[in-house]
Every structure is written in C-alpha cells, then in structure tokens.
Design an enzyme around this catalytic site. Sequence first.
Site, mmCIF file in Angstrom:
data_model
loop_
_atom_site.group_PDB
_atom_site.id
_atom_site.type_symbol
_atom_site.label_atom_id
_atom_site.label_comp_id
_atom_site.label_asym_id
_atom_site.label_seq_id
_atom_site.Cartn_x
_atom_site.Cartn_y
_atom_site.Cartn_z
ATOM 1 C CG ASP A 29 11.970 17.446 23.135
ATOM 2 O OD1 ASP A 29 10.968 17.873 23.734
ATOM 3 O OD2 ASP A 29 12.025 16.307 22.666
ATOM 4 C CG HIS A 63 11.331 12.284 17.824
ATOM 5 N ND1 HIS A 63 10.376 11.298 17.768
ATOM 6 C CD2 HIS A 63 10.909 13.164 18.772
ATOM 7 C CE1 HIS A 63 9.422 11.562 18.641
ATOM 8 N NE2 HIS A 63 9.713 12.691 19.267
#
Length: 427
Positions: free
Chosen positions: A362, A305
Amino acid sequence: MGETAKISVAGKDVENAVMSGTVGPDVIDIRKLYAQTGMFTYDPGFTSTASCDSAITYIDGDEGVLLHRGYPIGQLAEKSSFMEVCYLLLNGELPSKDELGTFSHTISRHTMLHEQLANFYSGFRRDAHPMAIMCGVVGALSAFYADSADVTDPYQRMIASHRLIAKMPTIAAMAYKYSIGQPFMHPKNDLSYTGNFLRMTFGVPAEEYVVDPVIEKAMDRIFILHADHEQNASTSTVRLAGSSGANPFACIAAGIACLWGPAHGGANEAALNMLHEIGTPDKIPEYIARAKDKNDPFRLMGFGHRVYKNYDPRATVMQQTVREVFKAMNVSDPVFDTALKLEEIALSDPYFIEKKLFPNVDFYSGIILSAIGFPTTMFTALFALARTVGWVAQWNEMISDPQQKIGRPRQLYTGATERDYVPVEKR
C-alpha cells in the site's frame, strides 16, 4: 486413523481430527464440537479459524510468502501478465499460448456495458465516491445479465466470471469519467486489458490516446499484486454472500462494499495522505519521533501488515516499479521525494527493523497511482478492479465444493435474559 486433538471439557474428553493441507499449519476439525460438548468456540475476527479449504492462494506471513496456485507472486509480477494470472487463478494452471490468446479474446469481447447501464451513472451526484457507484452498478448487472445468474450451471458461472472480469475496468473508468464531467470512452478490442483501461480512464474523444508501455506495465503489476489474497475480509464476504446461492453479481457487489472500508481497501490512500501531511523530506525525523511516541496518536501508514510479519513480498516488486514510473514520467514532487527518503530511513532504522515495520504494498501503490494521475478516491476502485478475479475464483471454488453450506457463524450472547413485556403506560 490419523492424528487427533484431545479437548477436555467439564471432565469429558473428546477427540477431533487434525487435518493437513499441502503446506502450512494443520487445523483441528471442530465441526462436531457442539454435538460432542454443547459448546462453540469463540474467535472474534476468525483469526484462528479456517472457514474453508482452498487451492487458490497460500500465504506464510512469517516468511513473507505469497503463492498463487503454487507460483510465487514475485515471479508472476515480473514475468507474467494480468490476463495470465486471471487464467491461472480461475483454472489452476498457467495457460498455453493458444489458451491465453483465446482467454484474452473472450475477455476483450465482454468489456462493453449494456448501453442502458450508462443511465445509472447520471443518477449519482457528480461528487459521488467511485466505490459508491461501483457498488450500485455491479449489483445492477444482475438485472441485465440474468442469462448467467444460475449458480448451479457451470457454463453460466463461467460466463458470469468472464463478464465480471471484463466489465470491471469499464465500470471503474466510467465512474472516474463521470466524476470529472468527461464523456465515457468505449473500450477498444485491439488494446490489452490494462492498456484499454488506461485509455478509457485518461483518453478523450478529441484526440488519439497513446498507451505508455511503462505505465501499462506498472498498472499490470499493480493488478497482479492485488488479484487475490486468500481469505481476507472482502473475499470472505463474497464467499458468505455466495453461500446463500446469491447471484455472482450481487456477491461481487458485496465484496466491493466490504473492500471500501479504510481498514481494508483504503490503506494506500491513507499512506499517501500521510506523505502529504509530512510534506517534505526534512520533516521526516519529526514524524518518525512522533510514530515512536506511544502517547502520540500519529501512526505511520503503509508500514507493517496484518498478515506479513516479515517483508511484504508484493512490496519488493512495487519498490522497483516506483522508480520506473518516476523515471518515465519525469516526476518531480516533494511528496515522492519524501516517500523515497522515508523508505530509506525505515529500512535502516533499528526501531522499524526490530518491530518489522517494513514498507508494504500500500505504501508504494498509492505513490505510483498518484504519479500516473489517479485521484485518491479512485485507489480503492482500482483495488476492486484487480481483486475481482480473486473474488470470482474463490466464489467458483466455493460453489463447486460439495461440502459447501450456507455460512452461519455462532455467537456468545451477552444480552438480557428472558423477561416479560410491560405495557407502555406501566413503564
């Protein structure tokens, strides 16, 4: 006098105040730097610049911490509801039972769209992307709700905030229904915020739709986990648009447009597409080898991330939710088997651990949404639905800030210097 930072420029020393928040790194106040030195700072992407002060969300990427008004995201996702989190983000405190009841009732009474807005949908092609529709319809809300567009009036700001949070599920569900040629489903006030959205999306007039509590809880968690994420690209867009005094509906439409970008809101769709490309668990070693090969363009999506250099705290909740949804829906699909096997390998492979490439939110949310029945084109629209409350809370905070002024970034100009115009016949 508090702590200061000394900056030396061309032999001249200037001092700038150091400001401290309640938690997190201190910042150097450079608002007077141009007046002091005749220079600006250069920070593409604003990765080292605080554009505002905010009391809403705190992230510590190194430690994997995400707090909303001080509450850890894991506790909120596990014990709270999306309506509670909405109230918290907007008002700063968790609601009492009565306050939550009043707030939920208010939101449920704003879920219907003006009937003429339905005509907007028929102006789009059947294959229009839901985000294209949402950009247009949300922007058009300002033409229907001018009675809540005065940003200087706190009461109107509150009404606009409630309208946006309430109407976004209806707008998103109608975008989906339009794309598959089914009739729009009107909201029902006796359902929860999330249950209402599921019914408007998957229900049909021909029969009664029964909300599955496991799916409802999973969707509610997804909404909570995407509600706000500090000063990301779309939130910064909403703040920048709002800094000009633009009406709230236009500001949120701008945020939706920014979120549409694949580097922002499209990450869960990219992760699911990657799982489809891998196909079956037996092909995972081949693709992991490709991911480790610097000369191969293949990248594992849904791992690591931009902010979190540790485990994404939102992913921990999603990891559990994936299994609950699979069990409730009796999912049997090689793509989902591939996802679970890839997760297992990534959490034990030294390469992933060393580079801190842990599964992020995600990676899991795309799998869950697909299992529930959403097409990938709806993923970003769902993200926008959930993030609306964060955008609205941040916009409200900015408008209420007495130091707020129109956003106006500076630049490092690298173009031609001044030159004289030459008539076209002489060029």
